[in-house]
Design an enzyme around this catalytic site. Sequence first.
Site, PDB file in Angstrom:
ATOM      1  N   GLN A  71       0.458  -1.511   0.095  1.00  0.00           N
ATOM      2  CA  GLN A  71       0.525  -0.037  -0.267  1.00  0.00           C
ATOM      3  C   GLN A  71       1.007   0.738  -0.320  1.00  0.00           C
ATOM      4  O   GLN A  71       1.987   1.337   0.635  1.00  0.00           O
ATOM      5  CB  GLN A  71      -0.763  -0.365   1.536  1.00  0.00           C
ATOM      6  CG  GLN A  71      -2.010  -1.286   0.943  1.00  0.00           C
ATOM      7  CD  GLN A  71      -2.760  -1.288   2.076  1.00  0.00           C
ATOM      8  OE1 GLN A  71      -2.818  -1.372   3.346  1.00  0.00           O
ATOM      9  NE2 GLN A  71      -4.045   0.094   2.025  1.00  0.00           N
ATOM     10  N   HIS A  72      -0.098   2.095  -0.487  1.00  0.00           N
ATOM     11  CA  HIS A  72       0.752   2.887   0.159  1.00  0.00           C
ATOM     12  C   HIS A  72       2.459   4.014  -1.011  1.00  0.00           C
ATOM     13  O   HIS A  72       2.431   5.133  -1.679  1.00  0.00           O
ATOM     14  CB  HIS A  72       1.117   3.609   1.202  1.00  0.00           C
ATOM     15  CG  HIS A  72       0.029   3.593   2.307  1.00  0.00           C
ATOM     16  ND1 HIS A  72      -0.877   3.919   2.358  1.00  0.00           N
ATOM     17  CD2 HIS A  72       0.476   2.124   3.856  1.00  0.00           C
ATOM     18  CE1 HIS A  72      -1.053   3.169   3.184  1.00  0.00           C
ATOM     19  NE2 HIS A  72      -0.376   2.637   4.170  1.00  0.00           N
ATOM     20  N   ASP A 227      -2.336  -4.427   0.702  1.00  0.00           N
ATOM     21  CA  ASP A 227      -1.947  -5.933   0.880  1.00  0.00           C
ATOM     22  C   ASP A 227      -2.349  -6.704   1.826  1.00  0.00           C
ATOM     23  O   ASP A 227      -2.648  -7.642   1.646  1.00  0.00           O
ATOM     24  CB  ASP A 227      -0.535  -6.030   1.069  1.00  0.00           C
ATOM     25  CG  ASP A 227      -0.289  -4.751   2.261  1.00  0.00           C
ATOM     26  OD1 ASP A 227      -0.626  -3.993   1.925  1.00  0.00           O
ATOM     27  OD2 ASP A 227       1.321  -4.315   2.492  1.00  0.00           O
TER      28      ASP A 227
END
Length: 469
Positions: A71-72, A227
């Site tokens: 992520q991110h 995830d």
Amino acid sequence: MALVAGVDSSTQSCKVVILDADSGLIVREGRATHPEGTEVDPEYWWQALQTAIAEAGGFDDVAAVSIAGQQHGMVALDEGGRVIRPALLWNDTRSAQAAADLVAEVGAEAYAARTGVVPVASFTASKLRWLRDAEPDNAARVAAVALPHDWLTWRLRGYGPENPQLDALTTDRSDASGTAYWGAEGYDRDLLTTALGHDAVLPVVLAAGENAGTTPGGVLVGPGAGDNAGAALGMDAAPGDVGVSIGTSGTVFAVTDHPVADPTGTVAGFADAAGGYLPLVATLNAARVLDATARLLAVSHDELAALALAAEPGAGGAVLVPWFEGERTPNLPHARASLSGLSLGNTTRENLARAAIEGMLAGLATGLDAIRSLGVTAERVLLVGGAARSPAVAAIAAQVFDVPVAVPAPGEYVALGAARQAAWSLTGTRPSWPLALERAAASDPRPDVRAAYDAVAARRAEEAASPWR
């Protein structure tokens, strides 16, 4: 037999699983490594995906695929679909001041109300603000912003610099919810502009069961996921289930049917990959606590477990607060670990081993407490990650958490969640593949263990936060 594929493009590697869409049984698998570091050229992810697909036998007989990813991470694209600079990953902390600046400008309560999260260094908005401040020329070139799984899905569908259709970018609710510029009403363009300095193309957010299109070879492509949401879907988690993942870092995430907002920033009010929500708490100190203790005692992990199980609950009064690398929950980046309550009588190898496991789990249980304080119910803990296989960790978890604990059989649950998503897109129905459990333990709460930990942790937190420490 229809085959579907799930991809886990994590920080360390790319895993591909191919399985039977009806039974959920794995047919074949592939893997490739990613470069180390906190910033990576996304082209390496694309190459690793191709390698992992080939190792898994290719997609010639695969009907659908979906990609879950870390992520991110910030993938900034110019108007020609080219990556402007290496992607900043979730674990790149140079954006910490940028996050603080965003919170100061917008307000923590406003952020939580609008997006369900309060920016920290990990989130995409923080990285975009860093780009604006540190590399203004690069920031000015940004025409579109994607996350790792968004970019890989786009490339898999045949897009890229050679076919730069930016409006073909897609994502899902779970990954969008980790950007800090998406909320229940969709994208918050004002917050994006506050971070980047101007508007940009953002991926279309797909719902569970939808699809992003097809690959050039005709394979249906699911929406993908972050995830943690992929892991929750891979375990078929439902409201009342709490995932506790014990890896290098620790995560606690609960499945719920209502949005969660925490203005303190302790709980990130993420969405999940199935139409619900996934409030999440992260800790920095998890499996490495056991690694360090095993080294100290000069034992293997199996021997560490045996030592811990030979001690009584509470470790004879020894309490480890395991903030070896500082801590994220609570937010004490400069804190350090402490071992308290030692006497000549209780300083034994057994008690040290047990204190390490109790302290690691108590830190995660504190995260669960924060999630439950926002009205989320917890009926079962699903314990995953490398450390979850320890019989001592599973047994002691049932005493530290006050709900039953189950340990799923080892598996690539992020990739399995993506595969479940691919099957959902293919058939229109969420698959009901069974979850195999390796062990389960009834709830056996020992309140004295948590009380002792909480008391010591509170003192250590006060000390760590003090300018005179």
